[in-house]
Motif scaffolding. Structure first.
Motif, PDB file in Angstrom:
ATOM      1  N   ASP A   1      96.760   8.459  64.159  1.00 22.63           N
ATOM      2  CA  ASP A   1      97.671   7.514  64.817  1.00 22.63           C
ATOM      3  C   ASP A   1      98.685   8.258  65.697  1.00 22.63           C
ATOM      4  O   ASP A   1      98.995   7.829  66.806  1.00 22.63           O
TER       5      ASP A   1
ATOM      6  N   LEU B   1      98.323  11.170  67.115  1.00 25.23           N
ATOM      7  CA  LEU B   1      97.658  11.709  68.308  1.00 25.23           C
ATOM      8  C   LEU B   1      97.445  10.614  69.353  1.00 25.23           C
ATOM      9  O   LEU B   1      97.637  10.837  70.549  1.00 25.23           O
ATOM     10  N   GLN B   2      97.090   9.435  68.873  1.00 23.30           N
ATOM     11  CA  GLN B   2      96.888   8.327  69.807  1.00 23.30           C
ATOM     12  C   GLN B   2      98.220   7.966  70.502  1.00 23.30           C
ATOM     13  O   GLN B   2      98.265   7.809  71.714  1.00 23.30           O
ATOM     14  N   GLN B   3      99.285   7.898  69.709  1.00 23.57           N
ATOM     15  CA  GLN B   3     100.618   7.566  70.237  1.00 23.57           C
ATOM     16  C   GLN B   3     101.063   8.532  71.323  1.00 23.57           C
ATOM     17  O   GLN B   3     101.674   8.136  72.314  1.00 23.57           O
ATOM     18  N   ILE B   4     100.792   9.823  71.116  1.00 15.43           N
ATOM     19  CA  ILE B   4     101.285  10.815  72.080  1.00 15.43           C
ATOM     20  C   ILE B   4     100.230  11.114  73.141  1.00 15.43           C
ATOM     21  O   ILE B   4     100.411  12.001  73.980  1.00 15.43           O
ATOM     22  N   GLY B   5      99.121  10.359  73.124  1.00 11.92           N
ATOM     23  CA  GLY B   5      98.099  10.514  74.157  1.00 11.92           C
ATOM     24  C   GLY B   5      97.325  11.816  74.066  1.00 11.92           C
ATOM     25  O   GLY B   5      96.850  12.341  75.060  1.00 11.92           O
ATOM     26  N   PHE B   6      97.217  12.340  72.858  1.00  8.49           N
ATOM     27  CA  PHE B   6      96.478  13.581  72.644  1.00  8.49           C
ATOM     28  C   PHE B   6      95.010  13.227  72.420  1.00  8.49           C
ATOM     29  O   PHE B   6      94.597  12.901  71.308  1.00  8.49           O
ATOM     30  N   ASP B   7      94.208  13.284  73.470  1.00  7.04           N
ATOM     31  CA  ASP B   7      92.826  12.822  73.397  1.00  7.04           C
ATOM     32  C   ASP B   7      91.879  14.022  73.326  1.00  7.04           C
ATOM     33  O   ASP B   7      91.723  14.774  74.280  1.00  7.04           O
TER      34      ASP B   7
ATOM     35  N   SER C   1      88.630  13.889  72.943  1.00  5.26           N
ATOM     36  CA  SER C   1      87.225  13.565  73.220  1.00  5.26           C
ATOM     37  C   SER C   1      86.653  14.418  74.353  1.00  5.26           C
ATOM     38  O   SER C   1      85.446  14.591  74.447  1.00  5.26           O
TER      39      SER C   1
END
Ligand SMILES: [Mo]
Ligand SMILES: [Mo]
Lengths: 385, 385
Positions: free
Chosen positions: B136, B138-144, B146
C-alpha cells in the motif's frame, strides 16, 4: 499382478494405451507403474513414456473434437470450452515435478502392513507442461471471483470413472488464483500432445502439489464454498499418527495432502551393489524435491551411519524464482569409502529445502495406515568384498 | 552475564529501556532475553513486556517527530516518509509469531559446542502488529516495480549500529511484493506504540520469516538487484552440514534463512517434574509453529519412547487462510501414564505442518556451527516416584 490376456470390447480396460516395457508395473487394472530408479536421475526432464503412471480407473477414450471443459461455480454461471477455444489463448510452459503421495510406500511396508500400491522410489518425475494458465482462462471468459469471497475451493473432476463416481478432488482457492502459483490447463507434455496415460487431451497441473491433484482427462472445474467431498479428497490422501489404526481413524480430523514435504532419494548405486575391497570412492546420484515451490538448499550423504555427512553437488533450475521452484533438484556426490572397509555398508541421504525443512530420520514414526509420504532418510545397502 | 552497574552517559548502552523482571536474560549488552517457558503457552498473544528480546546492538534513542523512513531502489528515486505520513495511510492488523533462529540452541550445545547465545525454548512469541502494508505504501508514493524486473531483493536497515555498521539484511522481492504476504511497516504492537526493545517507532514485519528479517527501528528500505551484503545476511543465519567446521565453512554455499521450518515444544510440565506413583495422567502443553504461512496439521506426543503417539488438541487461528497462517498453534494433550511406571520418563513431541513437513527425530544430524534451527523432537524428562 500379471499382464492381462485379450479383453472383450465391453471390458472397461479394453482400450488401454501401449506402455513402455521398461516401466515397473505395480498393477495392470487400473494401470500403475513406475520409472526404474537407475533411469530417474539421468535426465532433468523425464521422457514421457518413462514417467510413472498412477491411474485410479480405466483410461477414458476421448475424441478431442467432442471434448468440452465445463467451468462453473457456486452462485455463478457455467461455461463450456472446446480444445480449440483453449488453444487460442496465450500459451505458457512450466517444468513441474509430479510425485505420487505413495512414492516409497515399500519402505513403510517394512515397518508394518499398509493399504496401497507397492511403490519403490520411482513414482516421481519431471515434465515440461504447456497450456493456458487458469487465471488467464478465467479472465478470458469473464469469470470474476472478486465478488465471491465465500468461494474457498476449486473442485476438479476427471473423465475417468467407475459405476458410481468420477475421479475428483479440490485445491484451496488461494493456490488456484495465485498469480505466481502457475496452475495450468495443459494440453502438451514435453512438446507433444499429452499421452493418454497422462491425461489426453487436458490435464490440470498444480505445481508443488501432490500428484493426485493434477487431475488427468479434466472434465470439470467448479468453484465452491466447500472442499470437495470426493473420496480421494476426504477418505484418502491424509496421514494420521503411527498409533492410529484403520478401526480408530476419524477422516475428518486430518487435512488433505496438498503441498508435498521435502524428500531425497538415492537412485544409484542400486541396492546390493558389491564393490571390491580397496575401492576408494563411490559415485552416488539421486533426486531431491520439496513441494509448494520450495527448492533444495542442501543434500547430505553419509556412508558411516551419519558420523560424517558429505554435501552433494546440486543440479537445479537456475532460473527458478523464490518459492516458485516447481521442479526437482538432481544431485551427485563422490562418497569416500573409509579405508579398510569390508562387509555391508549403508548409504544414507537427507535434504534441506529452502524453508530449512528437513527429513525425519526414521520411518517408523511417520508410518501411517495408507503408507503415504514416506520421506524419511533414504538408505541403500552396498557391500565391500 | 550480570546486570551492569550505572553507566556513564556516553556509553552506548546508557539508554536501554526498563525490562520485565520475569524475562530470562542471556546477555545484558546487547540485551537478549527470553520468555519463561511456563508462561509461553498460556496465551495465544504474548504480553508485550514478556516477548523475547533479541538485540544485536544497543537500543537506539529515537524521537518520533524527527524520524524518517527512506525508501529507494537501484535505478529508482528515493522518498522520505515521516511517521505522520505513514499513519495517514490505511491501517492493517496481522497477528504474527516471531522466532529467533537460535531458539533451543541449548539443545544443540549438548551435542557439541556452537557459537551463539544460549537460548532455551522461549525465543519465540506472538503479537498483534498494526501498521501499513508495504504494498500500500509503495502504491501511495508511486513506487512502481513493474518496469524493474531486475530488482530481486528488498534490503532493510535499522537505526541500531556499532562503529562500523548498521543492522540489516534483505528478503526476496517475491515476499515483499506478495499481495498475500502481509509484509507490514508496523507502528503498534498489541494495540500500543511498539516498545523500544521491539523497534519503536517502526518495525518491518515479515510474517512467516525468521525474526532476524523483522527489522526493528527501521531506517531504510532499498530495492536492489542483489541480495544484501550485510554480515547478518551473508555470514550468519545460514546452516551447514554437521560435518562442517568453522575452518571449512564457505558462507557463499549456504542460502540465507528466511522462512522457518516446522517445530514444536513442550512448555509444561517443566524439566525434572516429579509425580507420585500411581499418577494416571499428565497434562502436557506447548506450542507448534511453521514458517511461510504454513499452519499446524497435527501434534503428536509420546511418553514411551515413541511406541505410542497421542495426537494433541490444537488451538489455532480459525480464520487463517491457506498458507497465510502467520501465528503459532498452541496444543494440549492429556498423556496417560503406563500403569506401574516408576523412575525417569521422557515426554517427546513432534508436529506435522500443512505441507506435511515434520521434524527430524534427533538433534545431532542437524547440528551446525552456529547452533541454528534446532527443530528436532523436543523432549522433557519427568520422574515417577
Ligand atoms: Mo498418488
Ligand atoms: Mo535471531
Amino acid at each position: 499382478d500379471e499382464e492381462p490376456e485379450m479383453l472383450s470390447d465391453d471390458d472397461p480396460f479394453a482400450h488401454e494405451p501401449d506402455r513402455h516395457p521398461a516401466l515397473k508395473v505395480n498393477s495392470w487394472q487400473p494401470f500403475n507403474a513406475e520409472t526404474p530408479s537407475e533411469l530417474l536421475a539421468d535426465k532433468f526432464v523425464t521422457p514421457s513414456d518413462l514417467l510413472y503412471v498412477r491411474n485410479h480407473l480405466p483410461v477414458p477414450v476421448i475424441d478431442e473434437n467432442d471434448y468440452r471443459l465445463e467451468i462453473s461455480g457456486d452462485g455463478m454461471y457455467s461455461v463450456r470450452l472446446s480444445m480449440k477455444d483453449l488453444k487460442k489463448m496465450k500459451k505458457h510452459n512450466v517444468v513441474v515435478t509430479l510425485q505420487c503421495a505413495g512414492n516409497r510406500r515399500n519402505d513403510m511396508k517394512k515397518v508394518r502392513e499398509v493399504k496401497g500400491l507397492d511403490w519403490e522410489q520411482g513414482a516421481i518425475g519431471t515434465a515440461k507442461w504447456t497450456g493456458v494458465r487458469l487465471i488467464d482462462v478465467l479472465q478470458q471468459i469473464g469469470f470474476d471471483l472478486s465478488n465471491h469471497a465465500e468461494i474457498r475451493h476449486l473442485h476438479f473432476e476427471g473423465l475417468d470413472k467407475d459405476f458410481s463416481h468420477n475421479y475428483g478432488g479440490s485445491i484451496p482457492i488461494e493456490k488456484a488464483m495465485d498469480r505466481h502459483g502457475d496452475v495450468l490447463l495443459a494440453y502438451e507434455m514435453n512438446d507433444e500432445p499429452i499421452p493418454r496415460d497422462h491425461g489426453f487431451p487436458l490435464r490440470l497441473i498444480v505445481p508443488g502439489y501432490v500428484g493426485a491433484r493434477n487431475c488427468k482427462w479434466l472434465a470439470k472445474l467448479h468453484f465452491s464454498f466447500d472442499e470437495s467431498d470426493n473420496h480421494h479428497q476426504q477418505k484418502d490422501y491424509k496421514t494420521f499418527s503411527s498409533s492410529t489404526a484403520w478401526e480408530d481413524v476419524d477422516w475428518t480430523k486430518g487435512r488433505a495432502i496438498q503441498e508435498l514435504p521435502v524428500t531425497s532419494v538415492i537412485c544409484s548405486p542400486p541396492e546390493g551393489t558389491t564393490y571390491s575391497k580397496g575401492t576408494k570412492e563411490i559415485q552416488v546420484r539421486g533426486y531431491a524435491y520439496s513441494g509448494g515451490g520450495r527448492g533444495i538448499n542442501r543434500v547430505d550423504v553419509s556412508i558411516d551411519e551419519g558420523k560424517t555427512w558429505h554435501s552433494a553437488k546440486l543440479k537445479r533450475d537456475p532460473e527458478a524464482a523464490y518459492n516458485r521452484e516447481w521442479a526437482w533438484t538432481l544431485w551427485s556426490c563422490p562418497l569416500p569409502i573409509p579405508e579398510g572397509s569390508t562387509g555391508p555398508l549403508t548409504i544414507m541421504v537427507k535434504a534441506v529445502d529452502t524453508s530449512y525443512n528437513t527429513q525425519p530420520d526414521s520411518i517408523e514414526h511417520i508410518w501411517n495406515i495408507r503408507g503415504l509420504l514416506a520421506n524419511s532418510w533414504h538408505k541403500v545397502g552396498v557391500k565391500i568384498e
